[in-house]
Design a protein around this motif. Structure first.
Motif, mmCIF file in Angstrom:
data_model
loop_
_atom_site.group_PDB
_atom_site.id
_atom_site.type_symbol
_atom_site.label_atom_id
_atom_site.label_comp_id
_atom_site.label_asym_id
_atom_site.label_seq_id
_atom_site.Cartn_x
_atom_site.Cartn_y
_atom_site.Cartn_z
ATOM 1 N N LEU A 85 5.731 -14.160 -12.150
ATOM 2 C CA LEU A 85 5.906 -13.755 -10.752
ATOM 3 C C LEU A 85 4.561 -13.579 -10.050
ATOM 4 C CD1 LEU A 85 8.873 -11.244 -11.083
ATOM 5 C CD2 LEU A 85 8.927 -13.569 -10.157
ATOM 6 N N LEU A 86 3.617 -12.956 -10.734
ATOM 7 C CA LEU A 86 2.311 -12.737 -10.117
ATOM 8 C C LEU A 86 1.568 -14.059 -9.906
ATOM 9 C CD1 LEU A 86 0.286 -10.628 -9.130
ATOM 10 C CD2 LEU A 86 -0.635 -10.573 -11.443
ATOM 11 N N VAL A 87 1.481 -14.863 -10.951
ATOM 12 C CA VAL A 87 0.764 -16.126 -10.844
ATOM 13 C C VAL A 87 1.533 -17.099 -9.951
ATOM 14 C CG1 VAL A 87 -0.135 -18.086 -12.151
ATOM 15 C CG2 VAL A 87 -0.341 -15.776 -13.070
ATOM 16 N N GLY A 88 2.852 -17.096 -10.078
ATOM 17 C CA GLY A 88 3.672 -17.978 -9.241
ATOM 18 C C GLY A 88 3.482 -17.706 -7.758
ATOM 19 N N SER A 89 3.353 -16.438 -7.386
ATOM 20 C CA SER A 89 3.140 -16.120 -5.969
ATOM 21 C C SER A 89 1.784 -16.641 -5.500
ATOM 22 C CB SER A 89 3.270 -14.614 -5.725
ATOM 23 O OG SER A 89 2.248 -13.900 -6.393
ATOM 24 N N SER A 90 0.782 -16.573 -6.369
ATOM 25 C CA SER A 90 -0.540 -17.100 -6.031
ATOM 26 C C SER A 90 -0.494 -18.617 -5.883
ATOM 27 C CB SER A 90 -1.537 -16.705 -7.121
ATOM 28 O OG SER A 90 -2.769 -17.322 -6.920
ATOM 29 N N TYR A 91 0.179 -19.292 -6.800
ATOM 30 C CA TYR A 91 0.283 -20.746 -6.738
ATOM 31 C C TYR A 91 1.131 -21.182 -5.555
ATOM 32 C CZ TYR A 91 -1.772 -21.079 -11.459
ATOM 33 O OH TYR A 91 -2.603 -21.014 -12.542
ATOM 34 N N LEU A 92 2.155 -20.400 -5.211
ATOM 35 C CA LEU A 92 2.972 -20.714 -4.032
ATOM 36 C C LEU A 92 2.124 -20.631 -2.769
ATOM 37 C CD1 LEU A 92 5.691 -21.275 -2.634
ATOM 38 C CD2 LEU A 92 6.086 -18.797 -2.654
ATOM 39 N N PHE A 93 1.345 -19.572 -2.644
ATOM 40 C CA PHE A 93 0.463 -19.435 -1.489
ATOM 41 C C PHE A 93 -0.517 -20.595 -1.420
ATOM 42 C CE2 PHE A 93 -3.275 -17.846 0.749
ATOM 43 C CZ PHE A 93 -2.692 -17.349 1.904
ATOM 44 N N ALA A 94 -1.068 -20.985 -2.577
ATOM 45 C CA ALA A 94 -2.014 -22.109 -2.625
ATOM 46 C C ALA A 94 -1.347 -23.406 -2.184
ATOM 47 C CB ALA A 94 -2.576 -22.259 -4.036
ATOM 48 N N ALA A 95 -0.157 -23.652 -2.696
ATOM 49 C CA ALA A 95 0.539 -24.899 -2.366
ATOM 50 C C ALA A 95 0.899 -24.949 -0.879
ATOM 51 C CB ALA A 95 1.791 -25.050 -3.225
ATOM 52 N N LEU A 96 1.480 -23.877 -0.357
ATOM 53 C CA LEU A 96 1.888 -23.868 1.050
ATOM 54 C C LEU A 96 0.681 -23.876 1.982
ATOM 55 C CD1 LEU A 96 4.907 -21.394 0.975
ATOM 56 C CD2 LEU A 96 4.948 -23.897 1.101
ATOM 57 N N GLY A 97 -0.342 -23.099 1.650
ATOM 58 C CA GLY A 97 -1.546 -23.077 2.481
ATOM 59 C C GLY A 97 -2.241 -24.421 2.510
ATOM 60 N N ASN A 98 -2.302 -25.065 1.366
ATOM 61 C CA ASN A 98 -2.927 -26.373 1.275
ATOM 62 C C ASN A 98 -2.123 -27.420 2.042
ATOM 63 O OD1 ASN A 98 -4.107 -28.814 0.158
ATOM 64 N ND2 ASN A 98 -4.964 -27.463 -1.398
ATOM 65 N N LEU A 99 -0.817 -27.371 1.896
ATOM 66 C CA LEU A 99 0.058 -28.313 2.615
ATOM 67 C C LEU A 99 -0.096 -28.137 4.119
ATOM 68 C CD1 LEU A 99 2.326 -30.452 2.545
ATOM 69 C CD2 LEU A 99 3.945 -28.564 2.424
ATOM 70 N N TRP A 100 -0.095 -26.893 4.572
ATOM 71 C CA TRP A 100 -0.205 -26.611 6.005
ATOM 72 C C TRP A 100 -1.590 -26.989 6.536
ATOM 73 C CZ3 TRP A 100 -3.395 -22.890 8.353
ATOM 74 C CH2 TRP A 100 -3.215 -22.765 9.732
ATOM 75 N N ALA A 101 -2.648 -26.563 5.835
ATOM 76 C CA ALA A 101 -4.008 -26.760 6.339
ATOM 77 C C ALA A 101 -4.407 -28.230 6.392
ATOM 78 C CB ALA A 101 -5.002 -25.984 5.476
ATOM 79 N N THR A 102 -3.945 -29.010 5.437
ATOM 80 C CA THR A 102 -4.360 -30.418 5.373
ATOM 81 C C THR A 102 -3.269 -31.377 5.822
ATOM 82 O OG1 THR A 102 -3.652 -30.716 3.085
ATOM 83 C CG2 THR A 102 -5.898 -29.900 3.446
ATOM 84 N N ARG A 103 -2.141 -30.821 6.238
ATOM 85 C CA ARG A 103 -0.987 -31.640 6.649
ATOM 86 C C ARG A 103 -0.591 -32.639 5.560
ATOM 87 N NH1 ARG A 103 -0.204 -31.133 12.516
ATOM 88 N NH2 ARG A 103 -1.960 -29.929 13.289
ATOM 89 N N GLY A 104 -0.719 -32.206 4.313
ATOM 90 C CA GLY A 104 -0.286 -33.006 3.182
ATOM 91 C C GLY A 104 -1.275 -34.045 2.698
ATOM 92 N N ARG A 105 -2.471 -34.068 3.251
ATOM 93 C CA ARG A 105 -3.451 -35.097 2.880
ATOM 94 C C ARG A 105 -4.396 -34.650 1.765
ATOM 95 N NH1 ARG A 105 -3.407 -35.556 8.686
ATOM 96 N NH2 ARG A 105 -5.200 -34.160 8.704
ATOM 97 N N HIS A 106 -4.007 -33.672 1.003
ATOM 98 C CA HIS A 106 -4.836 -33.154 -0.079
ATOM 99 C C HIS A 106 -3.928 -32.958 -1.293
ATOM 100 C CE1 HIS A 106 -7.088 -30.218 -2.427
ATOM 101 N NE2 HIS A 106 -8.148 -30.457 -1.695
ATOM 102 N N PRO A 107 -4.347 -33.392 -2.482
ATOM 103 C CA PRO A 107 -3.454 -33.309 -3.647
ATOM 104 C C PRO A 107 -3.228 -31.903 -4.182
ATOM 105 C CG PRO A 107 -5.604 -34.124 -4.309
ATOM 106 C CD PRO A 107 -5.612 -34.051 -2.801
#
Length: 128
Positions: A85-107
């Motif tokens: 739960l702790l690590v998953g929340s961090s990875y979720l934030f990373a995935a969503l933040g990365n998707l939003w910030a780069t509009r999906g153009r970053h792996p």
């Protein structure tokens, strides 16, 4: 080792290796240029703080990956759930933040999204 535990270990490996690559790229593409641009305008203690803040996510994802692996190898279901739960929340934030910030153009969003999927699967082990 069950497939659920293996999924958590794989998520931990993805997170830790992804963090190492992230740290190297962050250093070369963000930290060094920011330091060079701010050398004459910002005091050294502030420059150091900016460097640490830019690398904080790297540290968090690396340690989180190790925590997932350790929870599988050394602890019971409660520890796996807490780490997941702790690590998953961090990875979720990373995935969503990365998707939003780069509009999906970053792996990065795909990598941490995959790790998050493995964590979710790993936490659904029946009867554990």
């Amino acid at each position: 080792m069950t497939s659920y535990k293996a999924a958590l270990v794989l998520a931990g490996l993805i997170g830790s290796f992804g963090a190492v690559i992230h740290g190297m790229l962050t250093q070369s593409h963000l930290v060094v240029p920011v330091r060079e641009l701010s050398a004459t305008r910002i005091r050294v203690p502030i420059q150091r703080l900016v460097m640490i803040l830019l690398q904080f996510s790297t540290f968090n994802w690396f340690v989180g990956g190790l925590a997932l692996i350790a929870a599988v190898c050394l602890s019971g279901q409660e520890a796996r759930l807490a780490a997941g739960l702790l690590v998953g929340s961090s990875y979720l934030f990373a995935a969503l933040g990365n998707l939003w910030a780069t509009r999906g153009r970053h792996p990065g969003w795909i990598v941490y999204g995959a790790a998050l999927g493995l964590i979710l699967y790993g936490l659904t082990e029946p009867g554990a």
